[in-house]
Design an enzyme around this catalytic site. Structure first.
Site, PDB file in Angstrom:
ATOM      1  N   GLU A   1     -12.026  -4.716  -5.441  1.00  0.00           N
ATOM      2  CA  GLU A   1     -12.548  -3.348  -5.220  1.00  0.00           C
ATOM      3  C   GLU A   1     -11.791  -2.319  -6.083  1.00  0.00           C
ATOM      4  O   GLU A   1     -12.289  -1.213  -6.303  1.00  0.00           O
ATOM      5  CB  GLU A   1     -12.403  -2.948  -3.739  1.00  0.00           C
ATOM      6  CG  GLU A   1     -13.380  -3.642  -2.792  1.00  0.00           C
ATOM      7  CD  GLU A   1     -13.076  -5.118  -2.562  1.00  0.00           C
ATOM      8  OE1 GLU A   1     -11.892  -5.502  -2.568  1.00  0.00           O
ATOM      9  OE2 GLU A   1     -14.036  -5.901  -2.412  1.00  0.00           O
TER      10      GLU A   1
ATOM     11  N   HIS B   1       2.849   3.198  -8.871  1.00  0.00           N
ATOM     12  CA  HIS B   1       2.697   1.756  -9.135  1.00  0.00           C
ATOM     13  C   HIS B   1       3.940   1.206  -9.854  1.00  0.00           C
ATOM     14  O   HIS B   1       4.387   0.099  -9.588  1.00  0.00           O
ATOM     15  CB  HIS B   1       1.438   1.486  -9.966  1.00  0.00           C
ATOM     16  CG  HIS B   1       0.176   1.904  -9.270  1.00  0.00           C
ATOM     17  ND1 HIS B   1      -0.100   1.559  -7.961  1.00  0.00           N
ATOM     18  CD2 HIS B   1      -0.888   2.654  -9.685  1.00  0.00           C
ATOM     19  CE1 HIS B   1      -1.273   2.075  -7.608  1.00  0.00           C
ATOM     20  NE2 HIS B   1      -1.767   2.749  -8.634  1.00  0.00           N
TER      21      HIS B   1
ATOM     22  N   LEU C   1      -7.437  -4.715   6.847  1.00  0.00           N
ATOM     23  CA  LEU C   1      -7.177  -5.905   6.020  1.00  0.00           C
ATOM     24  C   LEU C   1      -7.636  -5.768   4.575  1.00  0.00           C
ATOM     25  O   LEU C   1      -7.183  -6.514   3.704  1.00  0.00           O
ATOM     26  CB  LEU C   1      -7.858  -7.135   6.642  1.00  0.00           C
ATOM     27  CG  LEU C   1      -7.150  -7.721   7.859  1.00  0.00           C
ATOM     28  CD1 LEU C   1      -7.890  -8.945   8.368  1.00  0.00           C
ATOM     29  CD2 LEU C   1      -5.706  -8.105   7.513  1.00  0.00           C
TER      30      LEU C   1
ATOM     31  N   ASP D   1       0.825  -1.212   0.000  1.00  0.00           N
ATOM     32  CA  ASP D   1       0.000   0.000   0.000  1.00  0.00           C
ATOM     33  C   ASP D   1       0.862   1.267   0.000  1.00  0.00           C
ATOM     34  O   ASP D   1       1.973   1.267   0.536  1.00  0.00           O
ATOM     35  CB  ASP D   1      -0.896  -0.026   1.239  1.00  0.00           C
ATOM     36  CG  ASP D   1      -2.041   0.959   1.130  1.00  0.00           C
ATOM     37  OD1 ASP D   1      -2.298   1.477   0.028  1.00  0.00           O
ATOM     38  OD2 ASP D   1      -2.681   1.221   2.169  1.00  0.00           O
TER      39      ASP D   1
ATOM     40  N   GLU E   1       0.614 -13.339  12.300  1.00  0.00           N
ATOM     41  CA  GLU E   1       1.099 -12.139  12.976  1.00  0.00           C
ATOM     42  C   GLU E   1       0.995 -10.975  11.983  1.00  0.00           C
ATOM     43  O   GLU E   1       1.263 -11.150  10.791  1.00  0.00           O
ATOM     44  CB  GLU E   1       2.566 -12.319  13.395  1.00  0.00           C
ATOM     45  CG  GLU E   1       2.776 -13.394  14.432  1.00  0.00           C
ATOM     46  CD  GLU E   1       2.068 -13.079  15.739  1.00  0.00           C
ATOM     47  OE1 GLU E   1       2.014 -11.893  16.138  1.00  0.00           O
ATOM     48  OE2 GLU E   1       1.569 -14.033  16.377  1.00  0.00           O
TER      49      GLU E   1
ATOM     50  N   LEU F   1      11.290 -20.048  -4.089  1.00  0.00           N
ATOM     51  CA  LEU F   1      10.198 -19.204  -3.577  1.00  0.00           C
ATOM     52  C   LEU F   1       8.975 -19.221  -4.503  1.00  0.00           C
ATOM     53  O   LEU F   1       9.121 -19.111  -5.723  1.00  0.00           O
ATOM     54  CB  LEU F   1      10.714 -17.753  -3.462  1.00  0.00           C
ATOM     55  CG  LEU F   1       9.680 -16.688  -3.116  1.00  0.00           C
ATOM     56  CD1 LEU F   1       9.294 -16.754  -1.638  1.00  0.00           C
ATOM     57  CD2 LEU F   1      10.212 -15.286  -3.435  1.00  0.00           C
TER      58      LEU F   1
END
Ligand code: FPP
Length: 243
Positions: A67, A37, A198, A20, A210, A131
Site C-alpha cells: 500500500e 525514515h 495490523l 510505525d 501476542e 539472528l
C-alpha cells in the site's frame, strides 16, 4: 512503570515489528518525513543489535508495504533508497552480530537498483547463522495469501495435488515466509506509535501471536522500549485456544 525482563521466563523466538511513526516523528520536529525514515533505520539498527544479544531467532520488520506505493513520489523514492542505506550504514553491525538478512515480499514494481541492494545484503550475510533479519519489502499479506491460493490451484489443475489434501500445514508452505520453517509464525508482534491495527501484515502468521502496542514512535524506539515490550510478552499467558 515498565516491567523488567525476567531471565527465568522464555523470550519470543520470532518477533514481528510494524515500525510505525517515522513521518509523525519528523513532522513534530519540523523535519521532512524522509528524515523520520532515516532515523528509523538507526532505530532498526539498535533493535537488531538488542535482538541478536538476546539470541532471538527471527526479527521480521515491515519496511515497505504494497500500500506504500500510494505515498508521494519523493517519499516512495526515499523508501526505495533504504536498502542501499542498509548496506552502507548497518552492514558492519549485521556482520559483527552474525545476522542473516532474508526477504519476504514481491519483486514487481521495485526498481532494479533497490532490488539489487536487497539481494546484495542477502548475499553478503548468507553464511551468518545467528539472528534472521527478515525484511518485509513490497509485502502485503492479502496478496501473499492470494498468491498461495493461485499456486495451490495450479498444482491441483496440473494433477499434482488433490484439493482435499490442502490443510493448514500445506497452505503455510505456500506463503512467502515458508522458508522460516517451524519459526514461520511470530510469537510477538510489536507496533510502535500508538496505532492499533495490523495494516495487512502477516495476517495468517499472526493468528496466535501476542500483540504489544507502544506509544513510542519508531525513531525513538531503543533497547529500553524493546525490553519493555518483551517483558510485557513474558507476562502474557499463551493458551492457543486451550484453557
Ligand atoms: C512507517 O512509518 C514506516 C515506513 C513505511 C518505513 C519503515 C522503514 C524503516 C524504519 C527503515 C528500514 C528499512 C529497511 C530497508 C530495512 P510512517 O511513515 O507510516 O509514519 P507515520 O504513520 O507517522 O506517517
Amino acid at each position: 512503570m515498565a516491567k523488567a525482563l525476567n531471565p527465568e521466563l522464555p523470550l519470543p523466538q520470532h518477533v514481528a515489528i510494524i515500525m510505525d511513526g517515522n513521518g509523525r516523528w519528523a513532522e513534530e520536529r519540523g523535519l521532512k518525513r524522509t528524515e523520520g525514515h532515516k532515523e528509523g533505520l538507526n532505530a532498526l539498527k539498535r533493535t537488531i543489535v538488542a535482538a541478536a544479544k538476546l539470541k532471538i531467532k527471527v526479527l521480521t520488520v515491515y519496511a515497505f508495504s504494497t500500500e506504500n506505493w500510494a505515498r508521494p513520489k519523493r517519499e516512495v523514492q526515499y523508501l526505495m533508497s533504504l536498502p542501499h542505506l542498509l548496506n552502507q550504514k548497518v552492514m558492519p553491525e549485521l556482520m559483527k552480530n552474525n545476522v542473516r538478512v532474508c526477504l519476504t515480499g514481491n519483486r514487481e514494481h521495485v526498481p532494479d537498483k533497490t532490488w539489487s541492494y536487497i539481494e546484495s545484503a542477502v548475499k553478503k550475510t548468507a553464511d551468518n547463522d545467528g539472528l534472521i533479519l527478515n525484511i518485509a519489502f513490497n509485502y502485503g499479506s492479502r496478496l501473499e495469501i492470494v498468491k498461495a491460493c493461485q499456486s495451490l490451484a495450479k498444482e491441483a489443475a496440473e494433477g499434482q495435488l488433490d484439493p482435499v489434501d490442502i490443510d493448514e500445514e500445506s497452505f503455510s508452505q505456500h506463503l512467502q515466509t515458508a522458508f522460516l520453517g517451524d519459526l514461520q509464525d511470530p510469537d510477538l508482534l510489536i507496533r510502535s506509535s500508538g496505532e492499533i491495527r495490523l495494516s495487512n501484515y502477516l495476517l495468517w502468521q499472526l493468528a496466535y501471536s501476542e500483540f504489544v502496542f507502544t506509544d513510542t514512535k519508531w525513531p525513538d524506539f531503543d533497547e529500553d522500549v524493546f525490553y519493555a515490550c518483551l517483558a510485557e510478552f513474558q507476562h502474557r499467558q499463551r493458551r492457543f485456544g486451550k484453557v
